[in-house]
Design an enzyme around this catalytic site. Sequence first.
Site, PDB file in Angstrom:
ATOM      1  N   LYS A 171       0.887  -1.177   0.000  1.00  0.00           N
ATOM      2  CA  LYS A 171       0.000   0.000   0.000  1.00  0.00           C
ATOM      3  C   LYS A 171       0.918   1.218   0.000  1.00  0.00           C
ATOM      4  CE  LYS A 171      -1.802   2.889   2.269  1.00  0.00           C
ATOM      5  NZ  LYS A 171      -1.536   4.314   1.857  1.00  0.00           N
ATOM      6  N   GLY A 224       6.723   4.650   8.361  1.00  0.00           N
ATOM      7  CA  GLY A 224       5.908   5.863   8.415  1.00  0.00           C
ATOM      8  C   GLY A 224       6.085   6.546   9.755  1.00  0.00           C
ATOM      9  N   SER A 225       5.078   7.302  10.139  1.00  0.00           N
ATOM     10  CA  SER A 225       5.191   8.095  11.370  1.00  0.00           C
ATOM     11  C   SER A 225       5.047   7.213  12.611  1.00  0.00           C
ATOM     12  CB  SER A 225       4.104   9.169  11.369  1.00  0.00           C
ATOM     13  OG  SER A 225       2.843   8.553  11.350  1.00  0.00           O
ATOM     14  N   THR A 226       5.577   7.707  13.703  1.00  0.00           N
ATOM     15  CA  THR A 226       5.497   6.968  14.962  1.00  0.00           C
ATOM     16  C   THR A 226       4.035   6.807  15.387  1.00  0.00           C
ATOM     17  OG1 THR A 226       7.686   7.696  15.596  1.00  0.00           O
ATOM     18  CG2 THR A 226       6.255   7.006  17.390  1.00  0.00           C
ATOM     19  N   GLY A 229       2.474   4.159  13.293  1.00  0.00           N
ATOM     20  CA  GLY A 229       3.142   2.902  13.642  1.00  0.00           C
ATOM     21  C   GLY A 229       2.529   2.277  14.891  1.00  0.00           C
ATOM     22  N   GLU A 246       9.402   0.862  11.028  1.00  0.00           N
ATOM     23  CA  GLU A 246      10.488   1.809  10.725  1.00  0.00           C
ATOM     24  C   GLU A 246       9.858   3.190  10.816  1.00  0.00           C
ATOM     25  OE1 GLU A 246      13.445   0.799  10.481  1.00  0.00           O
ATOM     26  OE2 GLU A 246      13.264  -1.315   9.996  1.00  0.00           O
ATOM     27  N   GLU A 381      10.134  15.652  15.497  1.00  0.00           N
ATOM     28  CA  GLU A 381      10.822  15.391  14.241  1.00  0.00           C
ATOM     29  C   GLU A 381      10.577  16.589  13.310  1.00  0.00           C
ATOM     30  OE1 GLU A 381       9.169  12.180  11.776  1.00  0.00           O
ATOM     31  OE2 GLU A 381      11.192  11.786  11.072  1.00  0.00           O
TER      32      GLU A 381
HETATM   33  P1  NAD Z   1       2.318   8.241   7.826  1.00  0.00           P
HETATM   34  O1  NAD Z   1       2.479   7.398   9.027  1.00  0.00           O
HETATM   35  O2  NAD Z   1       1.298   9.298   7.840  1.00  0.00           O
HETATM   36  O3  NAD Z   1       2.014   7.347   6.534  1.00  0.00           O
HETATM   37  C1  NAD Z   1       2.831   6.247   6.174  1.00  0.00           C
HETATM   38  C2  NAD Z   1       1.978   5.213   5.469  1.00  0.00           C
HETATM   39  O4  NAD Z   1       1.002   4.707   6.388  1.00  0.00           O
HETATM   40  C3  NAD Z   1       1.194   5.762   4.272  1.00  0.00           C
HETATM   41  O5  NAD Z   1       1.160   4.788   3.248  1.00  0.00           O
HETATM   42  C4  NAD Z   1      -0.186   5.957   4.853  1.00  0.00           C
HETATM   43  O6  NAD Z   1      -1.214   5.924   3.890  1.00  0.00           O
HETATM   44  C5  NAD Z   1      -0.286   4.781   5.800  1.00  0.00           C
HETATM   45  N1  NAD Z   1      -1.278   4.937   6.853  1.00  0.00           N
HETATM   46  C6  NAD Z   1      -1.763   6.086   7.395  1.00  0.00           C
HETATM   47  N2  NAD Z   1      -2.715   5.804   8.307  1.00  0.00           N
HETATM   48  C7  NAD Z   1      -2.828   4.468   8.367  1.00  0.00           C
HETATM   49  C8  NAD Z   1      -3.635   3.574   9.126  1.00  0.00           C
HETATM   50  N3  NAD Z   1      -4.513   4.013  10.024  1.00  0.00           N
HETATM   51  N4  NAD Z   1      -3.467   2.252   8.937  1.00  0.00           N
HETATM   52  C9  NAD Z   1      -2.554   1.788   8.045  1.00  0.00           C
HETATM   53  N5  NAD Z   1      -1.784   2.583   7.279  1.00  0.00           N
HETATM   54  C10 NAD Z   1      -1.911   3.906   7.441  1.00  0.00           C
HETATM   55  O7  NAD Z   1       3.763   8.820   7.556  1.00  0.00           O
HETATM   56  P2  NAD Z   1       4.176  10.022   6.627  1.00  0.00           P
HETATM   57  O8  NAD Z   1       4.024  11.282   7.365  1.00  0.00           O
HETATM   58  O9  NAD Z   1       3.505   9.891   5.318  1.00  0.00           O
HETATM   59  O10 NAD Z   1       5.726   9.674   6.416  1.00  0.00           O
HETATM   60  C11 NAD Z   1       6.756  10.317   7.052  1.00  0.00           C
HETATM   61  C12 NAD Z   1       7.169   9.573   8.309  1.00  0.00           C
HETATM   62  O11 NAD Z   1       7.784   8.342   7.946  1.00  0.00           O
HETATM   63  C13 NAD Z   1       8.216  10.337   9.079  1.00  0.00           C
HETATM   64  O12 NAD Z   1       7.935  10.265  10.450  1.00  0.00           O
HETATM   65  C14 NAD Z   1       9.495   9.584   8.760  1.00  0.00           C
HETATM   66  O13 NAD Z   1      10.527   9.721   9.698  1.00  0.00           O
HETATM   67  C15 NAD Z   1       9.000   8.193   8.662  1.00  0.00           C
HETATM   68  N6  NAD Z   1       9.954   7.391   7.912  1.00  0.00           N
HETATM   69  C16 NAD Z   1      10.679   6.425   8.584  1.00  0.00           C
HETATM   70  C17 NAD Z   1      11.637   5.681   7.902  1.00  0.00           C
HETATM   71  C18 NAD Z   1      12.450   4.626   8.600  1.00  0.00           C
HETATM   72  O14 NAD Z   1      13.060   3.797   7.921  1.00  0.00           O
HETATM   73  N7  NAD Z   1      12.509   4.604   9.920  1.00  0.00           N
HETATM   74  C19 NAD Z   1      11.849   5.907   6.546  1.00  0.00           C
HETATM   75  C20 NAD Z   1      11.114   6.901   5.911  1.00  0.00           C
HETATM   76  C21 NAD Z   1      10.156   7.626   6.602  1.00  0.00           C
END
Ligand code: NAD
Length: 477
Positions: A171, A224-226, A229, A246, A381
């Site tokens: 996704k 994605g975001s904490t 996560g 991650e 962050e």
């Molecule tokens: P986000 O958590 O908003 O979204 C990430 C993904 O999760 C997207 O595909 C989104 O559609 C999906 N998502 C959102 N809500 C969801 C739910 N309720 N259930 C399942 N999936 C859902 O993150 P973002 O703001 O788009 O991305 C940036 C974040 O990602 C930053 O915090 C960044 O540090 C982190 N990140 C971490 C790494 C790592 O390897 N540690 C790498 C890249 C980015």
Amino acid sequence: MRQMFVDGRFCESSGSDQLEVRDPATGELVETVLAGTAADVDAAVGAAHAAFPGWWDTAAARRGEALHEATTHARDHLEELARQLTQEQGKPLREARLEVGRCLETLDHYAGLAKNLRGGYVPNLDEGTYGVVLRRPLGVVGAIVPWNFPTTLLANKLGPAIVTGNTVVAKPAETTPLTTLRLAELLHEGGIPAGVFNVVPGTGPVAGAALVAHPLVRKIAFTGSTAVGKQTMASAAEHLKRVTLELGGSDPMIICDDADLDRAVSAASVGRFFNCGQACLATKRLFVFERVAEEVIDKLAGKAAKLRIGPGTADRVLMGPLHAERHRARIEEQVADAVDRGAKVLHGGARPRGEPYDRGWFYEPTLLLEPPADSRVALEETFGPALPIWRVAGLDEAIERANASPYGLGSAIWTRDLHRASVAAERLEAGYTWVNSVNKVYDELPFGGVKQSGFGKEHGVEALDYYQETKSLVVKH
Ligand code: NAD
């Protein structure tokens, strides 16, 4: 309108909601994509589940060959993929080429490991009895990926998942589904069988949540975001699914007074401004020894002034726009908060003016001196091109302040002193520490955070463990 890629072909979504993909450099609509529903996720998981027994039965070496051949085919389309990535993500074309190249390298790396999958053997457990440790794939893996590095963050999951015999439903982020869909098509054309790798574009709360909750999905690999996560882990607990998380980071870099300052400053600049500051392991906090602080700040301001900003497709552009308007709004709020609390703006701190900046989501590379410890840039962050800088008396203070963050993803130290490097490597709370190096991630080394940056590893042979379970076999003869 683009559709989801399931079972080796593009197919209609069961719903009518659409995702709008916009060019971050202009705000213009690039394409609309049908947003996947829970029923679409169910169909994709069904296809992946049906493909699983055949893929597991395929000789491991053949799985690796198929992935290598598919990657080779995709590489013939690298330029097309990179242009698509720049259009939907905003990064300079030079960075997009690097990203797609790295994505394919990672897939190839895991293709090469397919012949080295091993279990274990324990002789003489009892008289006439030996034990075998079998390593088996999990089944259907759900891969949830953000928008900042849509292809590499996918490859980190797809490579180890499919060489070990799992099948995958990915996704992508709402705003960057196009490159992922094209990559899936190319990998299938190149030899990955139907159903082994499926892509359902959609929103997080609908398609993402449905994937996490699906009873046939055995593992969620989430980047994605904490905050999301944590939700993912809670939802996955319902079926006791495995998760790797991650998550966000606030990586510190320490520049000691004995460091090669030119190299350290270049690293801090690349570390912060690459991908317009939108990297999980970007340099997000800089701690500089007092004795060299003035020199470091001057050099950094000089670097920031030379960073040519512009649309990712324009010539010699070094920094593109932020990915979306809301991301620019957030970095603006964080900078305003720091300034209100007394931080000094050393460079930037505003939107660039005039053509071509008026239409896209541009922001200047920004340097902030001494924001207070309770300011947002210190605690949260920062996902954009703003670097807070603090002067420190020595290594102990630098490490203590570097560790005063809920995150623990990457970290870096610049020094010529082996003792300082060793102390920092030991004490910095992070999954990765770079000594005299930029924030480069290697396929050979496991990558993943500690504390609120998540757990589980991607890259390295270690990543293979996260897509397999062991089964013990006792044989009496
Ligand atoms: P986000 O958590 O908003 O979204 C990430 C993904 O999760 C997207 O595909 C989104 O559609 C999906 N998502 C959102 N809500 C969801 C739910 N309720 N259930 C399942 N999936 C859902 O993150 P973002 O703001 O788009 O991305 C940036 C974040 O990602 C930053 O915090 C960044 O540090 C982190 N990140 C971490 C790494 C790592 O390897 N540690 C790498 C890249 C980015």
